[in-house]
Design a protein around this motif. Structure first.
Motif, PDB file in Angstrom:
ATOM      1  N   MET A   1       0.813  -1.105   0.111  1.00  0.00           N
ATOM      2  CA  MET A   1       0.005  -0.060  -0.050  1.00  0.00           C
ATOM      3  C   MET A   1       0.700   1.315  -0.091  1.00  0.00           C
ATOM      4  SD  MET A   1      -2.267   1.013   3.100  1.00  0.00           S
ATOM      5  CE  MET A   1      -2.098  -0.680   4.149  1.00  0.00           C
ATOM      6  N   ILE A   2       0.410   2.235  -0.725  1.00  0.00           N
ATOM      7  CA  ILE A   2       1.040   3.349  -0.722  1.00  0.00           C
ATOM      8  C   ILE A   2       0.236   4.367   0.207  1.00  0.00           C
ATOM      9  CG2 ILE A   2       1.708   5.344  -2.077  1.00  0.00           C
ATOM     10  CD1 ILE A   2       2.529   3.523  -4.326  1.00  0.00           C
ATOM     11  N   LEU A   3       1.017   5.083   0.943  1.00  0.00           N
ATOM     12  CA  LEU A   3       0.328   6.161   1.851  1.00  0.00           C
ATOM     13  C   LEU A   3       0.766   7.423   1.747  1.00  0.00           C
ATOM     14  CD1 LEU A   3       0.988   4.245   5.429  1.00  0.00           C
ATOM     15  CD2 LEU A   3      -1.061   4.520   4.098  1.00  0.00           C
ATOM     16  N   VAL A  24      10.756  -3.236  -0.036  1.00  0.00           N
ATOM     17  CA  VAL A  24      10.017  -2.492  -1.270  1.00  0.00           C
ATOM     18  C   VAL A  24      10.685  -1.621  -1.857  1.00  0.00           C
ATOM     19  CG1 VAL A  24       8.017  -1.165  -1.803  1.00  0.00           C
ATOM     20  CG2 VAL A  24       7.760  -2.610   0.017  1.00  0.00           C
ATOM     21  N   LYS A  25      10.874  -1.348  -3.083  1.00  0.00           N
ATOM     22  CA  LYS A  25      11.825  -0.686  -3.831  1.00  0.00           C
ATOM     23  C   LYS A  25      11.358   0.036  -5.089  1.00  0.00           C
ATOM     24  CE  LYS A  25      15.882   1.077  -5.000  1.00  0.00           C
ATOM     25  NZ  LYS A  25      16.468   2.122  -4.327  1.00  0.00           N
ATOM     26  N   PHE A  26      11.222   1.135  -5.308  1.00  0.00           N
ATOM     27  CA  PHE A  26      10.786   1.605  -6.579  1.00  0.00           C
ATOM     28  C   PHE A  26      12.016   1.947  -7.599  1.00  0.00           C
ATOM     29  CE2 PHE A  26       7.523   3.242  -3.833  1.00  0.00           C
ATOM     30  CZ  PHE A  26       6.280   3.147  -4.468  1.00  0.00           C
ATOM     31  N   ASN A  27      11.748   1.804  -8.935  1.00  0.00           N
ATOM     32  CA  ASN A  27      12.884   2.227  -9.832  1.00  0.00           C
ATOM     33  C   ASN A  27      13.074   3.583  -9.722  1.00  0.00           C
ATOM     34  OD1 ASN A  27      10.439   3.028 -11.195  1.00  0.00           O
ATOM     35  ND2 ASN A  27      11.011   2.180 -13.289  1.00  0.00           N
ATOM     36  N   THR A  36       9.443  -7.878  -1.796  1.00  0.00           N
ATOM     37  CA  THR A  36       9.581  -9.310  -1.733  1.00  0.00           C
ATOM     38  C   THR A  36       8.735  -9.447  -0.394  1.00  0.00           C
ATOM     39  OG1 THR A  36      11.569  -8.848  -0.398  1.00  0.00           O
ATOM     40  CG2 THR A  36      11.655  -9.424  -2.590  1.00  0.00           C
ATOM     41  N   GLY A  37       8.356 -10.560   0.026  1.00  0.00           N
ATOM     42  CA  GLY A  37       7.569 -11.280   1.164  1.00  0.00           C
ATOM     43  C   GLY A  37       8.072 -12.392   1.873  1.00  0.00           C
ATOM     44  N   TRP A  45       4.804  -4.027  -9.729  1.00  0.00           N
ATOM     45  CA  TRP A  45       3.488  -3.429 -10.095  1.00  0.00           C
ATOM     46  C   TRP A  45       4.076  -2.058 -11.250  1.00  0.00           C
ATOM     47  CZ3 TRP A  45       4.213  -5.401  -5.427  1.00  0.00           C
ATOM     48  CH2 TRP A  45       3.302  -6.546  -4.866  1.00  0.00           C
ATOM     49  N   GLU A  46       3.178  -2.096 -12.178  1.00  0.00           N
ATOM     50  CA  GLU A  46       3.339  -0.927 -12.782  1.00  0.00           C
ATOM     51  C   GLU A  46       2.419   0.335 -12.363  1.00  0.00           C
ATOM     52  OE1 GLU A  46       3.983   2.036 -15.133  1.00  0.00           O
ATOM     53  OE2 GLU A  46       4.810   0.092 -15.625  1.00  0.00           O
TER      54      GLU A  46
END
Length: 55
Positions: A1-3, A24-27, A36-37, A45-46
């Motif tokens: 989720m993005i907050l 979690v990592k963004f390009n 990863t979990g 995800w796009e």
């Protein structure tokens, strides 16, 4: 989720992991997010689409 950190409001939720997420990592363009979990999976995800399922 993005907050939204300032308001605490959920901006977007993603589906894919069966358990807790541990990284979690963004390009560099923030167009793709990878996570990863503890379920031993990796998902991407796009971010520019409205699809909640991994690519």
């Amino acid at each position: 989720m993005i907050l939204d950190i300032a308001t605490g409001r959920v901006i977007r939720k993603f589906h894919g992991h069966d358990g807790e997420v541990n990284a979690v990592k963004f390009n560099e363009y923030a167009s793709v997010v990878v996570s990863t979990g503890y379920d031993r999976s990796l998902h991407a995800w796009e971010c520019r689409s409205h699809n909640i399922e991994p690519i």
